[in-house]
Design a protein around this motif. Structure first.
Motif, short mmCIF file in Angstrom:
data_model
loop_
_atom_site.label_atom_id
_atom_site.label_comp_id
_atom_site.label_asym_id
_atom_site.label_seq_id
_atom_site.Cartn_x
_atom_site.Cartn_y
_atom_site.Cartn_z
N SER A 179 32.65 -73.83 -51.40
CA SER A 179 33.96 -73.50 -51.95
C SER A 179 35.07 -73.91 -50.98
O SER A 179 34.89 -73.85 -49.76
N GLN A 180 36.20 -74.29 -51.52
CA GLN A 180 37.37 -74.56 -50.68
C GLN A 180 38.45 -73.50 -50.88
O GLN A 180 39.60 -73.68 -50.47
N ALA A 181 38.09 -72.37 -51.50
CA ALA A 181 39.09 -71.35 -51.83
C ALA A 181 39.58 -70.58 -50.60
O ALA A 181 40.67 -70.04 -50.60
N SER A 182 38.75 -70.51 -49.56
CA SER A 182 39.17 -69.77 -48.37
C SER A 182 38.72 -70.52 -47.12
O SER A 182 37.98 -71.52 -47.22
N GLU A 183 39.17 -70.04 -45.98
CA GLU A 183 38.86 -70.73 -44.72
C GLU A 183 38.73 -69.72 -43.60
O GLU A 183 39.25 -68.59 -43.68
N ARG A 184 38.03 -70.10 -42.54
CA ARG A 184 37.91 -69.26 -41.34
C ARG A 184 38.94 -69.74 -40.33
O ARG A 184 38.85 -70.85 -39.82
N ARG A 185 39.95 -68.92 -40.11
CA ARG A 185 41.00 -69.29 -39.16
C ARG A 185 40.51 -69.01 -37.74
O ARG A 185 40.10 -67.88 -37.43
N ILE A 186 40.51 -70.02 -36.91
CA ILE A 186 40.02 -69.85 -35.54
C ILE A 186 41.15 -69.32 -34.66
O ILE A 186 42.19 -69.96 -34.50
N LEU A 209 48.86 -68.80 -33.03
CA LEU A 209 48.37 -70.09 -32.55
C LEU A 209 46.90 -69.98 -32.17
O LEU A 209 46.47 -68.98 -31.61
N THR A 210 46.14 -71.01 -32.47
CA THR A 210 44.77 -71.07 -31.99
C THR A 210 44.82 -71.33 -30.49
O THR A 210 45.53 -72.21 -30.04
N PRO A 211 44.08 -70.54 -29.69
CA PRO A 211 44.16 -70.71 -28.24
C PRO A 211 43.78 -72.13 -27.82
O PRO A 211 42.91 -72.75 -28.44
N GLU A 212 44.44 -72.59 -26.78
CA GLU A 212 44.22 -73.96 -26.31
C GLU A 212 42.73 -74.21 -26.02
O GLU A 212 42.21 -75.28 -26.33
N ASN A 213 42.07 -73.20 -25.44
CA ASN A 213 40.66 -73.43 -25.07
C ASN A 213 39.74 -73.50 -26.28
O ASN A 213 38.58 -73.89 -26.15
N LYS A 214 40.22 -73.15 -27.46
CA LYS A 214 39.43 -73.38 -28.66
C LYS A 214 39.80 -74.72 -29.30
O LYS A 214 38.95 -75.43 -29.83
N VAL A 215 41.11 -75.04 -29.22
CA VAL A 215 41.56 -76.32 -29.78
C VAL A 215 40.83 -77.48 -29.09
O VAL A 215 40.48 -78.47 -29.73
N ASN A 216 40.58 -77.33 -27.78
CA ASN A 216 39.97 -78.47 -27.08
C ASN A 216 38.47 -78.32 -26.79
O ASN A 216 37.92 -79.09 -26.01
N SER A 217 37.83 -77.35 -27.45
CA SER A 217 36.38 -77.23 -27.24
C SER A 217 35.58 -77.15 -28.55
O SER A 217 34.36 -77.17 -28.54
N HIS A 218 36.27 -77.04 -29.66
CA HIS A 218 35.64 -76.98 -30.99
C HIS A 218 36.19 -78.17 -31.75
O HIS A 218 37.28 -78.10 -32.32
N ASN A 219 35.49 -79.29 -31.69
CA ASN A 219 36.08 -80.54 -32.20
C ASN A 219 35.14 -81.29 -33.13
O ASN A 219 33.93 -81.19 -33.03
N ASN A 220 35.75 -82.07 -34.00
CA ASN A 220 35.04 -83.10 -34.73
C ASN A 220 35.53 -84.44 -34.21
O ASN A 220 36.71 -84.79 -34.37
N PHE A 221 34.65 -85.17 -33.56
CA PHE A 221 34.96 -86.52 -33.06
C PHE A 221 33.60 -87.17 -32.89
O PHE A 221 33.01 -87.17 -31.82
N TYR A 222 33.09 -87.69 -34.02
CA TYR A 222 31.70 -88.15 -34.09
C TYR A 222 31.39 -89.29 -33.13
O TYR A 222 30.23 -89.51 -32.79
N GLU A 223 32.41 -90.00 -32.68
CA GLU A 223 32.18 -91.04 -31.68
C GLU A 223 31.57 -90.45 -30.40
O GLU A 223 30.96 -91.15 -29.60
N PHE A 224 31.77 -89.13 -30.22
CA PHE A 224 31.22 -88.45 -29.05
C PHE A 224 30.17 -87.41 -29.44
O PHE A 224 29.87 -86.49 -28.67
#
Ligand SMILES: Nc1nc2c(c(=O)[nH]1)N[C@H]1C(S)=C(S)[C@@H](COP(=O)(O)O)O[C@H]1N2
Ligand SMILES: [Mo]
Length: 335
Positions: A292-299, A79-94
């Motif tokens: 490229s969309q072949a790979s991703e960086r898992r946080i 699981l991605t740690p909670e403190n990364k889920v809620n601090s690394h965001n895309n929400f352009y309204e903010f």
């Protein structure tokens, strides 16, 4: 309320957690309406809701306890740690920077709220803030989230299937697509009144799904994560989660859901149609024009030297559940 039996993609078994966390979760869930009078939870559903996380940090599960379709090459999901889920965001309204949604959304008011379901339906209705948590049985779903920018997370959401919400409104035969709209409130959302902060997007942010995509049981309306109500930066009080599509389809802070006959406009497609299609299914074989969309960086909880570059899977690994929706389509053309 009745909690359904877990499906193949849902949690199967869970670990025991310590007393304190259990009690914290319990009071929170009570507040959220899980545990009110008339609530009926099977013991396995309770396990799914209460017993999953032994601490608010990344935790490792074996693939026996979680079913991830087409994930055979990975021994475990972290699981991605909670403190990364809620601090690394895309929400352009903010704001367009990853750190800005957390910084600039903390005064965001989510109660009172109104979510209206309208359009080609026999029974339009509106849900209040409290009703978002009480009208449908809430389930915990652990999904991968794959941003089109080639980073990804694994997030434990709380929510209910969009299908349940739509069925309640009784869509008619003209309902071919579902259009979603985020709150428009420039007083509260600084990105909506500043081109610099908001990235030049025309607000409100809008998204859409084909009706069969919307009705797929994987498609989630989320009201929480990590056992709590959603933080503002993650799309409080209610957002969409479509785990087999790029993250931008998972529209946040929704006030309107409209059943429509024609394909609705979507924010990123409108902004850059050559780069972002309506479908936006995760596809390692169709690159973004600029990367490229072949790979991703898992946080994960790992630091700078964590080996977290992983292969991207077709439909983000959910092909078993959703590939049929696209069986006669050219996915290069309909990206
Ligand atoms: N209204 C709105 N919804 C949005 C966005 C946004 O800018 N505005 N960003 C999208 C993108 S690009 C992603 S990757 C996800 C990120 O969700 P998270 O911040 O909860 O991880 O939200 C999506 N939903
Ligand atoms: Mo994204």
């Amino acid at each position: 309320m009745l909690i359904k039996k877990p499906k193949s993609y849902e949690l199967k078994e869970n670990k025991v957690t310590d007393e304190k966390i259990y009690q914290d979760r319990r009071s929170l869930l009570k507040k959220m309406g899980y545990l009110g009078a008339g609530t009926l939870l099977s013991s396995s559903a309770q396990a799914g809701v209460f017993d999953l996380f032994s601490k608010d940090e990344a935790k490792t599960f074996s693939t026996k306890s979680l079913t991830f379709a087409q994930d055979k090459n990975r021994d475990e999901q972290i699981l991605t740690p909670e403190n990364k889920v809620n601090s690394h965001n895309n929400f352009y309204e903010f704001g367009t920077k990853k750190s800005q949604p957390l910084e600039l959304s903390q005064g965001f008011k989510v109660d009172p709220w109104q979510l209206t379901i309208s359009g080609e339906v026999d029974k339009p209705f509106t849900l209040s803030y409290d009703e978002l948590f009480s009208q449908f049985p809430l389930e915990e779903r652990i999904y991968r989230l794959r941003c089109v920018e080639a980073w990804s997370m694994v997030i434990p959401w709380l929510g209910f299937s969009l299908a349940q919400l739509l069925k309640k409104a009784q869509p008619n035969s003209r309902a071919k697509y579902v259009a979603f709209e985020t709150l428009y409130d420039p007083k509260q959302m600084p990105g909506q009144k500043s081109r610099r902060l908001g990235g030049g997007i025309k607000y409100p942010y809008v998204e859409g799904l084909r009706i069969d995509e919307a009705m797929n049981p994987l498609t989630l309306m989320s009201v929480g994560l990590y056992g709590k109500t959603l933080p503002p930066q993650n799309g409080a009080p209610i957002r969409l989660v479509v785990p087999w599509k790029y993250g931008f389809k998972s529209i946040k802070s929704i006030v309107g859901i409209k059943l429509v006959e024609r394909m609705p406009p979507t924010t990123w497609n409108r902004l850059a149609p050559k780069e972002y299609g309506f479908y936006a299914n995760v596809n390692p074989e169709v690159d973004h024009p600029r990367w490229s969309q072949a790979s991703e960086r898992r946080i994960t909880s790992g630091g700078l030297f964590a080996r977290n570059r992983i292969e991207t899977l077709p439909f983000n690994g959910y092909g078993e559940q959703v590939a049929d929706l696209y069986k006669n389509m050219n996915l290069r053309k309909y990206y």
